[in-house]
Write an enzyme that holds these catalytic residues in place. Structure first.
Site, PDB file in Angstrom:
ATOM      1  N   ASP A 252       0.841  -1.200   0.000  1.00 37.83           N
ATOM      2  CA  ASP A 252       0.000   0.000   0.000  1.00 37.83           C
ATOM      3  C   ASP A 252       0.874   1.248   0.000  1.00 37.83           C
ATOM      4  OD1 ASP A 252      -1.966  -1.810   0.155  1.00 37.83           O
ATOM      5  OD2 ASP A 252      -2.763  -1.178   2.104  1.00 37.83           O
ATOM      6  N   ALA A 253       1.978   1.183   0.733  1.00 36.75           N
ATOM      7  CA  ALA A 253       2.855   2.357   0.833  1.00 36.75           C
ATOM      8  C   ALA A 253       3.464   2.700  -0.535  1.00 36.75           C
ATOM      9  CB  ALA A 253       3.952   2.100   1.849  1.00 36.75           C
TER      10      ALA A 253
ATOM     11  N   ASP B 292       0.801   4.276  -2.603  1.00 36.74           N
ATOM     12  CA  ASP B 292       0.558   5.670  -2.209  1.00 36.74           C
ATOM     13  C   ASP B 292       1.608   6.611  -2.795  1.00 36.74           C
ATOM     14  OD1 ASP B 292      -1.605   4.814  -0.833  1.00 36.74           O
ATOM     15  OD2 ASP B 292      -0.652   4.842   1.143  1.00 36.74           O
TER      16      ASP B 292
ATOM     17  N   GLU C  64     -26.318 -16.369 -15.415  1.00 29.71           N
ATOM     18  CA  GLU C  64     -25.501 -15.485 -14.567  1.00 29.71           C
ATOM     19  C   GLU C  64     -26.202 -15.242 -13.236  1.00 29.71           C
ATOM     20  OE1 GLU C  64     -25.183 -11.829 -16.794  1.00 29.71           O
ATOM     21  OE2 GLU C  64     -24.807 -12.928 -18.646  1.00 29.71           O
TER      22      GLU C  64
ATOM     23  N   LYS D 135     -27.905 -13.042 -10.535  1.00 28.59           N
ATOM     24  CA  LYS D 135     -28.577 -11.741 -10.624  1.00 28.59           C
ATOM     25  C   LYS D 135     -28.190 -10.935  -9.391  1.00 28.59           C
ATOM     26  CE  LYS D 135     -33.054  -9.610 -11.523  1.00 28.59           C
ATOM     27  NZ  LYS D 135     -32.902  -8.538 -10.579  1.00 28.59           N
TER      28      LYS D 135
ATOM     29  N   ASP E 159     -27.980  -8.136  -6.694  1.00 30.43           N
ATOM     30  CA  ASP E 159     -28.992  -7.250  -6.139  1.00 30.43           C
ATOM     31  C   ASP E 159     -28.351  -5.905  -5.827  1.00 30.43           C
ATOM     32  OD1 ASP E 159     -31.449  -6.522  -5.353  1.00 30.43           O
ATOM     33  OD2 ASP E 159     -31.456  -7.634  -3.477  1.00 30.43           O
TER      34      ASP E 159
ATOM     35  N   GLU F 289     -23.984  -3.731 -12.742  1.00 26.51           N
ATOM     36  CA  GLU F 289     -24.698  -3.556 -11.486  1.00 26.51           C
ATOM     37  C   GLU F 289     -23.696  -3.120 -10.424  1.00 26.51           C
ATOM     38  OE1 GLU F 289     -27.904  -4.289 -11.887  1.00 26.51           O
ATOM     39  OE2 GLU F 289     -28.739  -4.587  -9.884  1.00 26.51           O
TER      40      GLU F 289
ATOM     41  N   TYR G 157     -22.314  -6.947 -17.081  1.00 22.12           N
ATOM     42  CA  TYR G 157     -22.945  -8.140 -17.642  1.00 22.12           C
ATOM     43  C   TYR G 157     -23.523  -7.936 -19.036  1.00 22.12           C
ATOM     44  CZ  TYR G 157     -26.781  -5.613 -15.396  1.00 22.12           C
ATOM     45  OH  TYR G 157     -27.641  -4.643 -14.978  1.00 22.12           O
TER      46      TYR G 157
ATOM     47  N   LYS H 155     -36.042 -15.692  -9.803  1.00 19.46           N
ATOM     48  CA  LYS H 155     -35.757 -15.162  -8.467  1.00 19.46           C
ATOM     49  C   LYS H 155     -35.726 -16.261  -7.402  1.00 19.46           C
ATOM     50  CE  LYS H 155     -36.211 -10.572  -9.270  1.00 19.46           C
ATOM     51  NZ  LYS H 155     -37.260  -9.796  -8.676  1.00 19.46           N
TER      52      LYS H 155
ATOM     53  N   CYS I 274     -32.241 -12.245  37.015  1.00 19.84           N
ATOM     54  CA  CYS I 274     -32.195 -13.285  35.983  1.00 19.84           C
ATOM     55  C   CYS I 274     -33.583 -13.913  35.822  1.00 19.84           C
ATOM     56  CB  CYS I 274     -31.179 -14.356  36.371  1.00 19.84           C
ATOM     57  SG  CYS I 274     -31.242 -15.808  35.311  1.00 19.84           S
TER      58      CYS I 274
ATOM     59  N   CYS J 265     -33.360 -17.681  37.288  1.00 24.30           N
ATOM     60  CA  CYS J 265     -33.102 -18.057  38.674  1.00 24.30           C
ATOM     61  C   CYS J 265     -33.308 -16.908  39.654  1.00 24.30           C
ATOM     62  CB  CYS J 265     -31.693 -18.629  38.828  1.00 24.30           C
ATOM     63  SG  CYS J 265     -30.405 -17.383  38.655  1.00 24.30           S
TER      64      CYS J 265
ATOM     65  N   CYS K 245     -26.047 -13.016  34.358  1.00 24.39           N
ATOM     66  CA  CYS K 245     -26.544 -13.519  35.630  1.00 24.39           C
ATOM     67  C   CYS K 245     -25.308 -14.006  36.383  1.00 24.39           C
ATOM     68  CB  CYS K 245     -27.486 -14.688  35.368  1.00 24.39           C
ATOM     69  SG  CYS K 245     -27.736 -15.726  36.801  1.00 24.39           S
TER      70      CYS K 245
ATOM     71  N   CYS L  97     -27.010 -21.092  38.254  1.00 22.07           N
ATOM     72  CA  CYS L  97     -28.263 -20.735  37.561  1.00 22.07           C
ATOM     73  C   CYS L  97     -28.661 -21.890  36.640  1.00 22.07           C
ATOM     74  CB  CYS L  97     -28.045 -19.460  36.744  1.00 22.07           C
ATOM     75  SG  CYS L  97     -29.368 -19.112  35.576  1.00 22.07           S
TER      76      CYS L  97
HETATM   77  S1  IVH Z   1     -29.449  -8.299 -17.892  1.00 14.61           S
HETATM   78  C1  IVH Z   1     -32.272  -6.936 -21.012  1.00 14.61           C
HETATM   79  N1  IVH Z   1     -27.899  -9.495 -16.157  1.00 14.61           N
HETATM   80  O1  IVH Z   1     -31.684  -7.001 -12.961  1.00 14.61           O
HETATM   81  C2  IVH Z   1     -31.375  -7.446 -19.972  1.00 14.61           C
HETATM   82  N2  IVH Z   1     -29.452  -7.866 -15.365  1.00 14.61           N
HETATM   83  O2  IVH Z   1     -34.727  -6.837 -13.822  1.00 14.61           O
HETATM   84  C3  IVH Z   1     -31.116  -6.452 -18.932  1.00 14.61           C
HETATM   85  N3  IVH Z   1     -29.338  -7.457 -12.970  1.00 14.61           N
HETATM   86  O3  IVH Z   1     -32.111  -3.861 -14.425  1.00 14.61           O
HETATM   87  C4  IVH Z   1     -30.515  -6.933 -17.702  1.00 14.61           C
HETATM   88  N4  IVH Z   1     -27.719  -8.890 -12.530  1.00 14.61           N
HETATM   89  O4  IVH Z   1     -30.271  -4.174 -12.714  1.00 14.61           O
HETATM   90  C5  IVH Z   1     -28.878  -8.599 -16.344  1.00 14.61           C
HETATM   91  N5  IVH Z   1     -26.454 -10.620 -14.716  1.00 14.61           N
HETATM   92  C6  IVH Z   1     -27.426  -9.700 -14.912  1.00 14.61           C
HETATM   93  C7  IVH Z   1     -27.975  -8.950 -13.853  1.00 14.61           C
HETATM   94  C8  IVH Z   1     -29.004  -8.040 -14.124  1.00 14.61           C
HETATM   95  C9  IVH Z   1     -28.564  -7.987 -12.019  1.00 14.61           C
HETATM   96  C10 IVH Z   1     -30.419  -6.461 -12.723  1.00 14.61           C
HETATM   97  C11 IVH Z   1     -30.334  -5.242 -13.600  1.00 14.61           C
HETATM   98  C12 IVH Z   1     -31.620  -5.160 -14.340  1.00 14.61           C
HETATM   99  C13 IVH Z   1     -32.525  -6.011 -13.524  1.00 14.61           C
HETATM  100  C14 IVH Z   1     -33.534  -6.642 -14.435  1.00 14.61           C
END
Ligand code: IVH
Length: 673
Positions: free
Chosen positions: A34-35, A38, A115, A117, A119, A177, A229, A317, A411, A414, A429, A434
Site C-alpha cells: 500500500d505504501a 501511495d 448469470e 442476478k 442485487d 450492477e 454483464y 428469483k 435473571c 433463577c 446472571c 443458575c
Molecule cells: S441483464 C435486457 N444481467 O436485474 C437485460 N441484469 O430486472 C437487462 N441485474 O435492471 C438486464 N444482474 O439491474 C442482467 N447478470 C445480470 C444482472 C441483471 C442484475 C439487474 C439489472 C436489471 C434487472 C432486471
C-alpha cells in the site's frame, strides 16, 4: 520538470496505477505494498497539479471524488435499458425455454448464458475510444441521472478500458450492477447507528444511497463494487454472443462475475439455478436470483422485445431473505456463560424459504441503537445459517402503543442479580448454579463440535436435569439404561442408543474435549492452538497465565480465563470425574513440520472409503486444514461422487482436483514422510 518529460511520466504513472488497481481490486492479488502504491499516487497528484492543463479524463487521481453538485443532470441512454421478465420456479424456466423454441420454430437445445442476478443498482457506462466518459443510473430506462463523478470512485470500474494500444470499440455502452459487499454493508450500518443515523435496510439500498450522493467524496469512502454483464449500443465493433461479450468485457478490464456459465438447454439452466441456490449463502454479496439469456445474438434479435423486456432473457428469483413482520414481545434468554440475550418474538414469516418467529437483538445497546420496541413493525433478515436478526424498525408504522425494552434486574431463570461488567456489552446472571447456565453448559458439552454425543438433544438434556439424573456434564457418564428406562419417552431402543453414543464419545480429540469444557474465550480455534502448544491436558491445565499469554494467538484475557478455569476447584472436580468415568481425550501433536502443514483441502461430493469427518481428521492429523469453501488459496479440491458447485469453481480457478483414490495416495505418501 519540463512539460514533455512530465507528460511522459504522467502517462507512465497512470498506466502503472491502473495496472496495480486491477491487481488489487479485481484480481485480489496485489504486487506492491500500500505504501508503494501511495507513493505512485502522490507523485501523480503532484505532477497533475503542476501541469493542470494536461487532460485528466482517465486519471486515477479522479477516483477520490470531486466537489459536490447541486443536483444530478439527466442523460439519455443511447439505447434503452430494458428490464427482465420474472419467474420463480423451475417450471417457469421450462415454459420460457418452450416459448423460445416455439418462437424460433426450433426443436434443438439452445445454449444459454446463466448469470447470478446481482442485487444492486443498474448503471450504464459510456466509453469513447476506450475512455470512460459518462455513467448514469437506469432511471426510467430511457434517461437516467448522470453519476459519472461518483462512478469514477468505484475502483473496479476501469477509467480506461484495455491496455493502451489494444483495439477497442469507437463507442460502447456497458451495462452493469453497482453493489456493496455484505460485510461492507454491515460495517457501514454499524457506523451509521453509532452516529445516530438511520440504517440502510439492505445492501442494495446502501449501494443506491452511496451512488446517488451529490458529494462524490462521500461515495469515494464507500467500498462500492461493480459487475458488468452486458452492452447497449456499440459502434466500431461486432459481437456474436452473450458469452463472447462477457469474455471481451473481462479482457478489457471490467469485473465480470466468475460464476457466470454457458449452459446447454433447459436442463443446463435448471441445474445452474439449483447450484446457485446453494452457492448464494456463500457469496460475499447478495444475489436475488439468476438471469438466463439466449447466447446467440442473432437469435436474440429474432426473438425481439415485448413492452419493456426482451423475449430472450428471464430473471429467475430466489425466495427473499428479508421480510417485514411485527414484534409481539421481547424476551430474554440466558446462555451458557450467564449472558442475557434479548430476543424478539415475532409473528411468524417466511424468509429465504423458512418460517422465522424469533430474531436475536444481541444486547441492550443494540436495542437502544435500533430502538426496537414490542409492537413494532420491523424488517428482519436471514443469511445462511446465521440466526435471523432485526435490521430496522419501520417507524412510520408506529401507533404509540409500542413498549420500549428494559433489561431485567434479576435473571429470568433463577432470580439472581444481573450485572453488566465494565467494558462489556452484555448483561450477565452472576449465579454459576443458575439452571439456565447449567443447562446451556451441558447442551454445549454434548454438541457436535464438542463431545458430539448423538441423540442428546435439548429436550432430553432438559428432561435429565428435571429428573435430577444429572447436574453437570460429568454426570452424563453415570447414566445407565435402567435409569433412562424409568423416564417418560424412553424405550429399550432409545435408551440403548443413548448409552452406545455415550460410550462412543469417550475418546474425543483433546481439542474437542477442551472446547466442550466451555471455558470462556476458548472456541475451537483456541482449543487447537492449546493442543498444538502443550500437547496434553495435564500440561494445559498446569500452565500459568504468563505461560499461556506467551503463545501467539492467546492474549492476556484468554490466558487469564484458561488459567482461572483450571484453578477453580469445582471445574477440577468435574474433569477428574470425567476422567474417572473413562473419558480419555486423545492427545496428538501436530508439529510445525508436519507433512501437510499449511495445505488447505476442500471436500465435495460423496466418498466410498471415508466420511467427511474422517477425511478431516486424516488431513488435520498430518497438519493440514480443511475448509468448506473454494478460494484461490485452496491447495486441493477432493471430489467424490456427484460433486457440486465447489468442483466447478475449482475447475474455473484451475486448482488441482483429486479423486478419492488420488487423495488416499497423497495421504499415504504424506504419512511415510
Ligand atoms: S441483464 C435486457 N444481467 O436485474 C437485460 N441484469 O430486472 C437487462 N441485474 O435492471 C438486464 N444482474 O439491474 C442482467 N447478470 C445480470 C444482472 C441483471 C442484475 C439487474 C439489472 C436489471 C434487472 C432486471
Amino acid at each position: 520538470m519540463e512539460r514533455a518529460k512530465a507528460l511522459k511520466r504522467i502517462k507512465e504513472l497512470r498506466e502503472l496505477i491502473h495496472y496495480h488497481n486491477r491487481r488489487y481490486y479485481q484480481l485480489d492479488d496485489p504486487e506492491i505494498s500500500d505504501a508503494q502504491y501511495d507513493l505512485l499516487m502522490k507523485e501523480l497528484v503532484e505532477l497533475e497539479e503542476q501541469f493542470p492543463d494536461i487532460d485528466r479524463t482517465d486519471s486515477p487521481t479522479r477516483r477520490v471524488g470531486a466537489a459536490p453538485l447541486d443536483k444530478f443532470s439527466t442523460v439519455s441512454h443511447l439505447s434503452p435499458m430494458l428490464s427482465l421478465a420474472n419467474a420463480f420456479t423451475e417450471e417457469e424456466i421450462s415454459e420460457f425455454d418452450g416459448r423460445v423454441k416455439r418462437l424460433l420454430h426450433a426443436e434443438e437445445e439452445f445454449h444459454y448464458v446463466a448469470e447470478p442476478k446481482i442485487d444492486g443498482v443498474a448503471v450504464n457506462l459510456i466509453y469513447e475510444n476506450g475512455s470512460f466518459v459518462v455513467g448514469a443510473t437506469r432511471g426510467d430506462g430511457f434517461t437516467g441521472e448522470d453519476v459519472t463523478q461518483n462512478l469514477r470512485t468505484v475502483h473496479a470500474l476501469p477509467l480506461r478500458m484495455a491496455a493502451s494500444g489494444e483495439r477497442v470499440p469507437d463507442r460502447i455502452e456497458i451495462r452493469g450492477e453497482v453493489y456493496l459487499e455484505t460485510a461492507a454493508f454491515r460495517k457501514l450500518n454499524k457506523k451509521r447507528l453509532e452516529q445516530r443515523e438511520a440504517a440502510f435496510a439492505n445492501p442494495r439500498n446502501a449501494a443506491a444511497g452511496s451512488l446517488r450522493q451529490l458529494d462524490s467524496r462521500i461515495t469515494a469512502r464507500r467500498p462500492l463494487n461493480i459487475f458488468c454483464y452486458g452492452i447497449g449500443k456499440v459502434t466500431g465493433w461486432t459481437f456474436h454472443g452473450q458469452w463472447e461479450i462477457l469474455r471481451c468485457l473481462s479482457r478489457w478490464g471490467f469485473n465480470v462475475n466468475p460464476d457466470a456459465k454457458r449452459v446447454r438447454g433447459v436442463g443446463g439452466c435448471i441445474e445452474y439455478y439449483r447450484q446457485l441456490t446453494e452457492l448464494r449463502e456463500k457469496l460475499p454479496y447478495e444475489i436475488d436470483g439468476v438471469v438466463i439469456k439466449v447466447d446467440d445474438l442473432a437469435l436474440q434479435s429474432r426473438l425481439g422485445t415485448i413492452t419493456r423486456s426482451p423475449r430472450w432473457a428471464l430473471a429467475v428469483k430466489f425466495a427473499p431473505t428479508q421480510a417485514t413482520t411485527v414484534v409481539r414481545e421481547i424476551i430474554v434468554n440466558v446462555g451458557r456463560t450467564g449472558v442475557l440475550t434479548p430476543v424478539a418474538v415475532m409473528e411468524p414469516v417466511q424468509v429465504g424459504g423458512v418460517t422465522v418467529s424469533r430474531a436475536t437483538l444481541h444486547n441492550e445497546d443494540e436495542i437502544r441503537k435500533k430502538d426496537v420496541r414490542a409492537g413494532d413493525t420491523v424488517i428482519i433478515q436471514r443469511a445462511g445459517d446465521v440466526i435471523p436478526e432485526v435490521v430496522k424498525v419501520i417507524e412510520s408504522k408506529r401507533t404509540g402503543k409500542e413498549k420500549p425494552f428494559r433489561m431485567p434486574e434479576r435473571c429470568p431463570e433463577c432470580g439472581s442479580r444481573v450485572v453488566r461488567l465494565e467494558g462489556e456489552a452484555a448483561h450477565r446472571c452472576i449465579d454459576l448454579a443458575c439452571p439456565a447456565q447449567v443447562r446451556e453448559n451441558i447442551k454445549h458439552f454434548v454438541s457436535r463440535g464438542a463431545m458430539d454425543i448423538d441423540g442428546l438433544g435439548d429436550r432430553i438434556v432438559t428432561q435429565l436435569l428435571e429428573a435430577r439424573l444429572i447436574e453437570d456434564p460429568s454426570d452424563l457418564y453415570t447414566l445407565s439404561k435402567e435409569k433412562l428406562l424409568a423416564l417418560d419417552r424412553f424405550a429399550e431402543k432409545s435408551a440403548q442408543n443413548l448409552m452406545d453414543a455415550l460410550v462412543q464419545s469417550k475418546h474425543p480429540p483433546l481439542e474437542k474435549f477442551l472446547f466442550a469444557l466451555g471455558i470462556r474465550h476458548v472456541g475451537e480455534h483456541v482449543a487447537k492452538i492449546l493442543v498444538k502448544e502443550f500437547g496434553s491436558l495435564e500440561h494445559i491445565s498446569a500452565a500459568t497465565a504468563e505461560e499461556l499469554s506467551a503463545i501467539e494467538g492467546i492474549g492476556p484475557t484468554i490466558a487469564e480465563s484458561i488459567a482461572g478455569f483450571f484453578r477453580e476447584p469445582h471445574n477440577r472436580k468435574i474433569i477428574a470425574k470425567l476422567l474417572k468415568s473413562g473419558v480419555r481425550p486423545q492427545e496428538r501433536m501436530v508439529k510445525a513440520g508436519a507433512p501437510l502443514a499449511g495445505k488447505t483441502f476442500v471436500f465435495t461430493g460423496g466418498f466410498e472409503n471415508f466420511s467427511r469427518d474422517g477425511a478431516k481428521d486424516f488431513v488435520e492429523s498430518l497438519g493440514g486444514n480443511v475448509s468448506s469453501s473454494v478460494t484461490k488459496k485452496t491447495d486441493y479440491v477432493v471430489a467424490g461422487a456427484d460433486p457440486g458447485s465447489k468442483h466447478d469453481r475449482a475447475v474455473k480457478l484451475g486448482l488441482p482436483i483429486l479423486d478419492e483414490a488420488a487423495f488416499l495416495k497423497l495421504v499415504a505418501k504424506a504419512r511415510e514422510k
